[in-house]
Design a protein around this motif. Structure first.
Motif, mmCIF file in Angstrom:
data_model
loop_
_atom_site.group_PDB
_atom_site.id
_atom_site.type_symbol
_atom_site.label_atom_id
_atom_site.label_comp_id
_atom_site.label_asym_id
_atom_site.label_seq_id
_atom_site.Cartn_x
_atom_site.Cartn_y
_atom_site.Cartn_z
ATOM 1 N N GLU A 205 26.102 64.805 55.121
ATOM 2 C CA GLU A 205 25.877 65.903 56.017
ATOM 3 C C GLU A 205 25.989 67.098 55.585
ATOM 4 O O GLU A 205 25.216 68.293 55.982
ATOM 5 C CB GLU A 205 26.837 65.576 56.941
ATOM 6 N N LYS A 206 26.955 67.468 54.512
ATOM 7 C CA LYS A 206 27.339 68.734 54.179
ATOM 8 C C LYS A 206 25.768 69.284 53.319
ATOM 9 O O LYS A 206 25.326 70.254 53.337
ATOM 10 C CB LYS A 206 28.280 68.755 53.260
ATOM 11 N N LEU A 207 25.471 68.252 52.640
ATOM 12 C CA LEU A 207 24.040 68.651 51.715
ATOM 13 C C LEU A 207 22.944 69.097 52.953
ATOM 14 O O LEU A 207 22.270 69.993 52.504
ATOM 15 C CB LEU A 207 23.821 67.465 51.037
ATOM 16 N N HIS A 208 22.732 68.244 53.985
ATOM 17 C CA HIS A 208 21.516 68.299 54.729
ATOM 18 C C HIS A 208 21.823 69.485 55.690
ATOM 19 O O HIS A 208 20.927 70.449 55.651
ATOM 20 C CB HIS A 208 21.392 67.209 55.539
ATOM 21 N N LEU A 209 22.915 69.476 56.047
ATOM 22 C CA LEU A 209 23.421 71.108 56.581
ATOM 23 C C LEU A 209 23.045 72.323 55.791
ATOM 24 O O LEU A 209 22.444 73.348 56.164
ATOM 25 C CB LEU A 209 24.822 70.967 57.425
ATOM 26 N N SER A 210 23.754 72.155 54.665
ATOM 27 C CA SER A 210 23.664 73.432 53.692
ATOM 28 C C SER A 210 21.961 73.750 53.459
ATOM 29 O O SER A 210 21.484 75.096 53.397
ATOM 30 C CB SER A 210 24.285 73.022 52.465
ATOM 31 N N ASN A 211 21.143 72.590 53.194
ATOM 32 C CA ASN A 211 19.763 72.894 52.974
ATOM 33 C C ASN A 211 19.118 73.220 54.217
ATOM 34 O O ASN A 211 18.125 74.312 54.157
ATOM 35 C CB ASN A 211 19.039 71.669 52.564
ATOM 36 N N LEU A 212 19.433 73.064 55.491
ATOM 37 C CA LEU A 212 18.707 73.650 56.716
ATOM 38 C C LEU A 212 19.384 75.007 56.750
ATOM 39 O O LEU A 212 18.535 75.954 57.054
ATOM 40 C CB LEU A 212 19.540 72.517 57.650
ATOM 41 N N ALA A 213 20.615 75.413 56.453
ATOM 42 C CA ALA A 213 20.920 76.591 56.542
ATOM 43 C C ALA A 213 20.047 77.511 55.633
ATOM 44 O O ALA A 213 19.637 78.588 55.787
ATOM 45 C CB ALA A 213 22.454 76.937 56.375
ATOM 46 N N MET A 214 19.823 77.179 54.428
ATOM 47 C CA MET A 214 19.289 77.667 53.479
ATOM 48 C C MET A 214 17.832 77.857 53.712
ATOM 49 O O MET A 214 17.408 79.242 53.498
ATOM 50 C CB MET A 214 19.414 76.692 51.992
ATOM 51 N N MET A 215 17.318 77.174 54.272
ATOM 52 C CA MET A 215 15.685 77.230 54.710
ATOM 53 C C MET A 215 15.641 78.244 56.022
ATOM 54 O O MET A 215 14.872 78.991 56.121
ATOM 55 C CB MET A 215 15.131 75.834 55.110
ATOM 56 N N SER A 216 16.668 78.040 56.823
ATOM 57 C CA SER A 216 16.688 79.131 57.884
ATOM 58 C C SER A 216 16.898 80.504 57.409
ATOM 59 O O SER A 216 16.359 81.476 57.849
ATOM 60 C CB SER A 216 17.893 78.505 58.886
ATOM 61 N N PHE A 217 17.846 80.769 56.450
ATOM 62 C CA PHE A 217 17.989 82.065 55.754
ATOM 63 C C PHE A 217 16.776 82.512 55.225
ATOM 64 O O PHE A 217 16.393 83.724 55.637
ATOM 65 C CB PHE A 217 19.141 81.872 54.649
ATOM 66 N N ALA A 218 16.248 81.770 54.590
ATOM 67 C CA ALA A 218 14.991 81.917 53.994
ATOM 68 C C ALA A 218 13.440 82.604 54.850
ATOM 69 O O ALA A 218 13.124 83.472 54.805
ATOM 70 C CB ALA A 218 14.206 80.866 53.168
ATOM 71 N N GLU A 219 13.565 81.664 56.384
ATOM 72 C CA GLU A 219 12.716 82.114 57.280
ATOM 73 C C GLU A 219 13.042 83.620 57.761
ATOM 74 O O GLU A 219 12.316 84.118 57.994
ATOM 75 C CB GLU A 219 12.541 80.884 58.277
ATOM 76 N N GLN A 220 14.441 83.381 58.100
ATOM 77 C CA GLN A 220 14.799 84.826 58.798
ATOM 78 C C GLN A 220 14.258 86.067 57.832
ATOM 79 O O GLN A 220 13.980 87.051 58.051
ATOM 80 C CB GLN A 220 16.306 84.581 58.962
#
Length: 1485
Positions: free
Chosen positions: A509-524
């Motif tokens: 879960e930490k891995l997937h949540l972190s990847n999700l946050a990273m992609m969201s940061f990139a999009e923003q």
């Protein structure tokens, strides 16, 4: 909500039957009318049928009962007659029927006078397939009547009136029994028990009625059973088949048919028994009015276990027990109560005080409740059954039959819809949860649905609260945020999840949540056009630096695809992802300056050296864009390709050690197919472009040679006093050095294994190919908590976590690739030690360096600040340290005079003294004798003296706590006057506080102590006889004694006896060893694969081997690992790769290394370039570099290359050209560079052109003449005096420079006079064959100089020396004055014969015969010109090349091609270059 189904008269009879999805009710009105109420939920059919009945008083209906299939209705009248009504056929003509009785009319059965008027009736299908009506009467008689013949089959009696009969079944459909209820008593009568073949005895008593219909088996009626009954019956049949016949398998305590009473048995006690069907099973309820408790049992005749106990309101009487509700009436039956099963449920011995009645209904005046039934399905559509994505339970509804009405009781709204209304109101959450419990709703699903709705309404805080209450998986809720299109809120939510301490997230879960946050940061960031100054961008970078769980390779790919080069460079510098970033950058066209900022990072050198393909692509990009790069990029590229970089040192030294030359004349040294020559050449090209862009000034200091010498040094693998550490165990990972290669295994957190970014949590032993690729030999390894250090032949490398700077790179947060600590490159390091979060290094001279975590003062520099680069411990400068050790929060060093110094945390006695919390400077440990060996673990230390005594000090917080607890127990026992037993005394002794050094009992140690090692709570020892000893705590099997007991003194491991162990090391909770054959041995905890094998999954839980913190106290405990993750005895690791056996290190040897610069760093200026040109002249192609120098118009560099090839004439030309071009603006010497403003100029830019601010200031003639004199004199010094023709060429070039620049002749005459002995003959040649330009020279020279020159020439002649150049000159002069050219063969004659061929010898001076013969190979052209081959290449060809460059229209390409063609062997047939040059000169004029 009440639904009125019809007006009824007083005291109606009622009957009900449910079959599958059908439900039918039979109601009798006061005027003897029969009503049938039919519900079919499948067909959404609801029918009320009024059946006409006899109006005679004797035919008044007394009671009625449906058959089990709900098709037929048995009616008992006041005259004791029985009738069969085709009930289902009347209400549903399409229903499937059997034809046992008439379907179009009522079938009346015969009656007898002995049969009393029935008060109650039930329909029983007996075991033999008979349809039997069981009738109860007021006189207590129970009659059994055949419904096929009307005959009485039997009778029995109870004492008292019978009010009701209930036919009951157990859940296995094995037992059928009857509950008989009277006004005050109840009885039970068993009718059937199939497992023992029992059936209540039925006999034909009397009557000549109708002929009986042939008996059919009960199995023919199975099609009328409900689905749940069919499933139960099938299960019972299967079990019976497996168990054999019931008689054969009957349990010993099971009653036989003879033991079963055929008469009703009274039910004792005050409880009222009732048969119920709820929760998909048959139940028996017992209600005790005195204590108001309702108990629920599974249906049966034994003392079954109580399933539920409910508290009933004081004035309530239970009638119907449903799935989630209990329907009650008051004692007067004038009200209906609905009680919650959940709220009313209590333990049998515990009173429930919560109000359980959720709603009540009062009936009209005179109206009473008669019966209650569960309705098959609510008439209100369950439109919300799938609310939330999952099916919710259907709404429960009930039929309440009163003396006047039939009511349907159901919620006014679907419960799920009502729940959603409450859940969406933050103030109604408690009521919503209560409602879900009442109606058995899927609480979590509905809360999640409510959260989804709040998310759509952009009420994010409320949505997060609902997601948390719904126990929705954090990853799922985060994905919902992402899907909703709110990246800002998604980022905030994920950061809350990742930072909250009370949030239990799995690694996945930490891995997937972190990847999700990273992609969201990139999009923003993309939406904001990657503005680097925005707070969002700063948060993005902060996340990338601090988060430890995201996929680093994915982050690099996303940054590359989105072209956020700043992020890509940030990932390289802060996460050490240089190879991954470089691979991305090499796939794009580098036009952006930020791309070049990444590509030119000096840290890219290591990945370039490791991959030939990667290096070639990088060089191609650099070469193509070199003229267009900015100064700062060129400066960084110079540092990147610097051949004197510490990273390149091993390659450079190896090249000088091999000295392998190929046909091209250049040295190529391959390591992973990477050519050193290409690296050196690209560096020179970058430097040339850099100096060109800087408009580097002319430096007269560059005329002279640096003459660097090879660095001959004695290279010896010097080991510290304790020897090189080839085996190291960290907290949860380990390393081993074998065959100069490094193997790593264990927990891969934060890249501490050095194998690059990976999502694999644990790894088995794997070789780090990086060191092999770099040609580096590994000497020792040291593992900390999450970082590692390696001492190699090229310096100290580190990798893993750098949260506190423990890697020594500066700002890097962590690196999954080993990187060289360049700040230690100038130090001769012999030992490294990794503490928990800090690092230590020891140099050969005894100097100690420390860096990393310093909060406890463990760096020893007088401060508690962290240090991210190695710094020397100055307070130990007066001592020669021979060994260093790093622990959790303290460090220990050993000096050459046997003293032990410690610094850092002392809270647990680590500093060897009590009441000393910490010290940031080294403190001397008070030991009674000299020490020769030390070791420290996490909280304790060991020291071995020269007399083989071993001391220890320091205790962990757990050991101190255990000791305090043991002392407390002993004190309590003493106060109670109990004497502690031996076990308690041993417990106190086992945990003594070690605040000061104390002796350890080493009486069991047989040999001399060779190695010692400390873990978290245990220690290891290796003696000279290769015996291994262990002691301390063994809760994880780390002691290796096949148990988990604690041992207070060193005890030998018998399983390792005779194994010839050469190295040991203790990790946190495991131990390692290696024997001389190379076998790897491990024992202890393997929860993180630290023993070299993948751990087995525990079947118990996921808490084993983890640290757990109590919420109500500041205590952290470790849960011991399970048996699957523990090895209690030393075991060979089979998965370890095959490696060489243990061998000693290489002996001392002398090696020739590359010449070194006299300062620490090679300067990226003209001097640095010239030093490299000289020092590495064997590592580049001179012709290629010469061409690059000319393209860059760096004539001083071109002169240096020509000089190194001994083409001094050409070198002089290039040098004078450089002086000429530099003299028009300025001339600076080496001394000018020493000033702060040296070689730094301001530029003004207009129209795309550059012009230096001081341009136009010509160098004074006197200064230029002096510089030119020095240059000529420098190159003449390289030429021997006999090489008159070569000197002549040099002088001609110097004279031409003088004349072209109108320089004062005084300097020239001084130069000539200074070297008149060497210059006289060459000047004579110029005098005798002077041209127009030469005449100009002689006219400007003074008369005294000319006379002196003639005098020296005549003196040389008088010495009767035959000078070949003069012989050649006479031949040419003769031909010029009309004589014939000598034949081709004459070139092979002696010089004297050439003199003889002159027509008139009187015109010339007499020449003496040369004593040497012409043996040089000749180059002859058809025009008649002939030259010695060596002279042609060394002198003539460079002169011609220079002349081509000095034409009015210079021809550099022609000059280069001409040189290359004449360099070929064999020579191609070409025209005479002298004749070609003459033609070009004439054409140009």
């Amino acid at each position: 909500m009440f639904i009125n189904k019809g007006q009824l008269l007083r005291d109606p009879e009622r009957q009900h039957r449910r079959n599958g999805q059908q439900q039918i009710f039979g109601l009798v009105t006061g005027n003897n009318r029969l009503l049938l109420y039919y519900i079919n939920s499948d067909r959404e059919l609801s029918v009320i049928k009024d059946v006409l009945w006899h109006l005679e008083p004797t035919q008044q209906i007394c009671c009625l009962a449906f058959d089990p299939s709900g098709i037929w209705l048995a009616v008992s009248c006041c005259d004791s007659s029985l009738c069969i009504v085709p009930a289902l056929a009347l209400v549903d003509p399409e229903a499937a029927l059997d034809l046992r009785w008439q379907t179009s009319d009522i079938t009346k059965l015969q009656t007898t006078k002995l049969r009393p008027v029935a008060t109650s009736i039930v329909w029983w299908n007996s075991l033999d397939g008979q349809h039997v009506a069981i009738l109860g009467s007021e006189n207590g008689q129970i009659s059994f009547v055949s419904l096929t013949t009307g005959n009485d089959l039997g009778r029995t009696f109870v004492t008292g009136e019978i009010n009701s009969l209930q036919l009951c079944l157990d859940n296995s459909l094995d037992l059928v029994f009857l509950i008989i209820s009277g006004p005050t008593s109840q009885w039970r009568l068993i009718l059937e028990q199939r497992s023992i073949g029992y059936c209540w005895p039925l006999e034909h008593i009397e009557g000549d009625g109708l002929m009986p219909i042939p008996v059919r088996t009960r199995l023919q009626n199975l099609k009328h059973l409900s689905v749940d009954k069919m499933a139960s019956l099938k299960q019972m049949l299967v079990e019976t088949k497996k168990g054999g016949t019931s008689s054969a398998k009957k349990a010993p305590d099971e009653p036989s048919s003879k033991e079963i009473s055929t008469t009703p048995v009274a039910l004792q006690g005050p409880e009222i028994y009732s048969f119920q069907y709820s929760k998909e099973r048959y139940l028996i309820s017992t209600y005790n009015p005195s204590i108001q408790l309702l108990k629920i049992y599974p249906a049966g005749t034994g003392e079954e276990k109580i399933l539920y106990v409910h508290k009933i309101p004081s004035d309530g009487k239970p009638i119907l027990y449903a799935d989630r509700f209990i329907l009650l009436s008051n004692t007067e039956r004038s009200s209906v109560y609905i009680s919650s099963c959940h709220l009313s449920e209590v333990k049998p011995d515990l009173e429930q005080s919560t109000e359980s009645v959720v709603q009540s209904f009062d009936l009209g005046p005179g109206e009473q409740v008669i019966a209650m039934y569960k309705r098959l399905r609510s008439t209100i559509a369950d439109s919300d059954r799938n609310l939330g994505g999952q099916e919710n339970p259907s709404t429960e509804a009930f039929i309440v039959i009163t003396s006047r009405n039939v009511f349907e009781v159901a919620p006014t709204k679907p419960p799920a819809e009502l729940f959603m209304q409450m859940a969406l109101d933050s103030n109604q959450l408690e009521n919503a949860e209560r409602l879900a419990v009442l109606f058995g709703l899927n609480l979590q699903t509905l809360l999640e649905a409510a959260a989804d709705q709040k998310l759509e309404e952009m009420q994010f805080s409320h949505a997060i609260t609902l997601y948390k209450l719904s126990k929705c998986r954090f990853l799922k809720s985060a994905l919902k945020f992402a899907k909703s299109g709110h990246p800002n809120e998604l980022l905030s939510y994920i950061q809350i999840l990742l930072s909250a301490r009370d949030t239990e997230l799995s690694q996945s879960e930490k891995l997937h949540l972190s990847n999700l946050a990273m992609m969201s940061f990139a999009e923003q960031v993309l939406r904001q056009s990657a503005q680097e100054g925005t707070p969002l961008f700063s948060k993005y970078l902060s996340f990338l630096k601090s988060n430890l769980f995201y996929d680093e390779v994915l982050a690099v790919n996303i940054a590359g695809q989105t072209k956020t080069w700043k992020v890509l460079h940030f990932l390289a510098t802060n996460r050490g992802l240089y190879p991954e970033v470089l691979d991305i950058l090499l796939k794009v066209k580098p036009r952006d300056s930020l791309v070049w900022d990444c590509l030119s990072d000096p840290e890219m050198l290591q990945p370039l050296l490791l991959n030939n393909k990667r290096a070639k692509l990088h060089m191609q990009l650099v070469t193509a864009q070199l003229p267009f790069l900015e100064l700062d990029v060129l400066q960084k590229l110079s540092a990147l390709y610097n051949p004197y970089s510490p990273k390149f040192k091993s390659f450079l030294d190896a090249a000088y050690q091999q000295k392998v030359y190929k046909n091209s004349g250049t040295l190529t040294y391959n390591r992973e197919n990477t050519q050193i020559q290409e690296f050196v050449e690209i560096f020179i090209c970058i430097m040339l472009q850099l100096l060109k862009n800087k408009s580097s000034p002319y430096l007269n200091s560059l005329v002279k040679m640096f003459r660097p010498e090879p660095n001959i040094k004695t290279k010896k693998n010097v080991a510290p006093a304790c020897g090189h550490k080839i085996l190291s165990a960290g907290f949860s990972h380990a390393g081993l050095v074998r065959g100069k290669q490094l193997y790593m295994w264990g927990n891969s957190v934060q890249g501490c294994l050095g194998c690059g970014p990976t999502m694999i949590k644990f790894m088995v032993p794997k070789s780090l190919d990086l060191f092999t690729g770099l040609g580096v030999h590994v000497h020792s390894i040291s593992c900390g908590k999450n970082h590692s250090l390696a001492l190699t032949s090229n310096g100290v490398y580190s990798w893993g976590s750098s949260q506190f700077g423990q890697l020594g790179f500066g700002i890097t947060s962590h690196s999954s690739h080993p990187r060289l600590i360049e700040s230690l490159s100038d130090e001769d390091i012999i030992q490294v030690a990794a503490g928990q979060y800090h690092s230590l290094a020891l140099s050969k001279s005894g100097k100690v360096f420390a860096w990393g975590w310093g909060v406890h003062g463990q760096l020893g520099n007088g401060s508690t600040d962290d240090q991210n680069v190695p710094m020397p411990i100055t307070t130990l400068a007066h001592k020669v340290v021979v060994q260093v050790c790093g622990a959790h929060g303290h460090s220990v060093v050993l000096t050459d005079d046997g003293e032990v110094w410690a610094f850092g945390s002392g809270a647990f006695g680590q500093l060897g003294a009590p009441n000393l919390p910490k010290s940031s400077v080294p403190l001397l440990i008070d030991l009674p004798e000299k020490i020769r060996l030390i070791a420290c673990g996490y909280f304790h230390c060991l020291a071995v003296s020269t007399t083989e005594n071993m001391y220890t000090w320091g205790s962990s917080y757990q050991a101190l706590r255990l000791h305090a607890q043991a002392q407390k127990r002993a004190r309590i026992l003493q106060e109670k006057q109990f004497v502690p037993d031996s076990a308690q005394e041993e417990e106190i002794i086992a945990h003594p506080p070690q605040f000061s050094p104390s002796l350890i009992d080493t009486s069991q140690v047989q040999g001399t102590i060779v190695q010692i090692s400390c873990g978290f709570h245990h220690s290891l020892l290796l003696d000279s006889k290769s015996e291994v000893y262990s002691w301390g705590r063994g809760i994880d099997g780390q002691l290796g004694h096949a148990n988990r007991k604690e041992i207070s003194a060193p005890l030998a491991l018998p399983s390792l006896s005779g194994r010839n162990i050469v190295a040991i090391d203790a990790g946190a909770d495991f131990s390692l060893a290696i024997d001389k054959s190379g076998a790897f041995i491990s024992w202890g905890s393997n929860s993180h694969s630290q023993l070299g094998s993948i751990p087995q999954e525990s079947k118990r839980n996921n808490m084993e081997g983890k640290m757990v913190k109590y919420k109500n106290m500041k205590r952290v405990i470790k849960i011991p690992a399970g048996r699957q993750a523990i090895v209690e005895t030393p075991t060979d690791v089979i998965s370890f790769p095959q490696i060489l056996s243990f061998a000693e290190e290489d002996d001392e040897e002398q090696q020739e290394c590359a010449p070194v610069w006299n300062t620490k760093d090679l300067p990226f200026d003209a001097e640095g370039l010239h030093f490299v040109l000289e020092a590495l002249q064997d590592l580049y192609d001179p012709s290629k570099i010469l061409s690059k120098c000319l393209e860059a118009e760096n004539y001083q560099a071109a002169a240096k290359v020509a000089s190194l090839q001994k083409n001094y004439a050409v070198a002089l030309t290039y040098q004078l050209t450089a002086l000429s071009k530099g003299g028009n603006s300025h001339c600076s010497s080496l001394s000018s560079l020493d000033s702060p403003q040296g070689a730094i100029y301001c530029f003004t830019v207009e129209g795309g052109s550059e012009q230096r601010a001081d341009e136009g200031q010509e160098l004074p003639k006197e200064s230029m003449a002096g510089e030119a004199s020095n240059i000529v004199e420098h190159y003449v010094d390289f030429i021997e005096s006999e090489s008159h023709s070569v000197i002549k060429k040099l002088l001609e070039q110097g004279i031409d420079f003088w004349l072209n620049h109108s320089l004062p002749m005084g300097h020239l005459e001084e130069l000539f006079m200074k070297h008149i002995t060497k210059f006289s003959m060459p000047l004579g040649l110029m005098l005798f064959c002077s041209t127009k330009e030469d005449s100009q020279l002689w006219s400007q020279l003074s008369t005294s100089f000319c006379l002196q020159l003639c005098k020296d020439i005549l003196s040389g002649m008088n010495e009767k020396k035959v000078i070949p150049e003069y012989v050649e000159l006479l031949s040419q002069v003769t031909a010029h004055h009309g004589g014939e050219r000598a034949e081709l063969e004459s070139w092979k004659r002696e010089p004297q014969s050439l003199v003889d061929s002159v027509p008139d010898k009187g015109m010339f001076m007499t020449l003496h015969e040369s004593s040497s013969s012409q043996s040089e190979e000749q180059l002859i052209f058809t025009c008649g010109h002939r030259y010695g081959l060596d002279t042609f290449h060394r002198s003539l060809l460079p002169e011609i090349e220079l002349a081509l460059l000095r034409l009015n229209q210079p021809l550099p390409t022609t000059a280069s091609i001409l040189r290359e063609l004449f360099s070929l062997n064999p020579l191609v047939k070409l025209a005479c270059p002298v004749c070609v040059l003459s033609h070009l000169q004439e054409s140009s004029t």
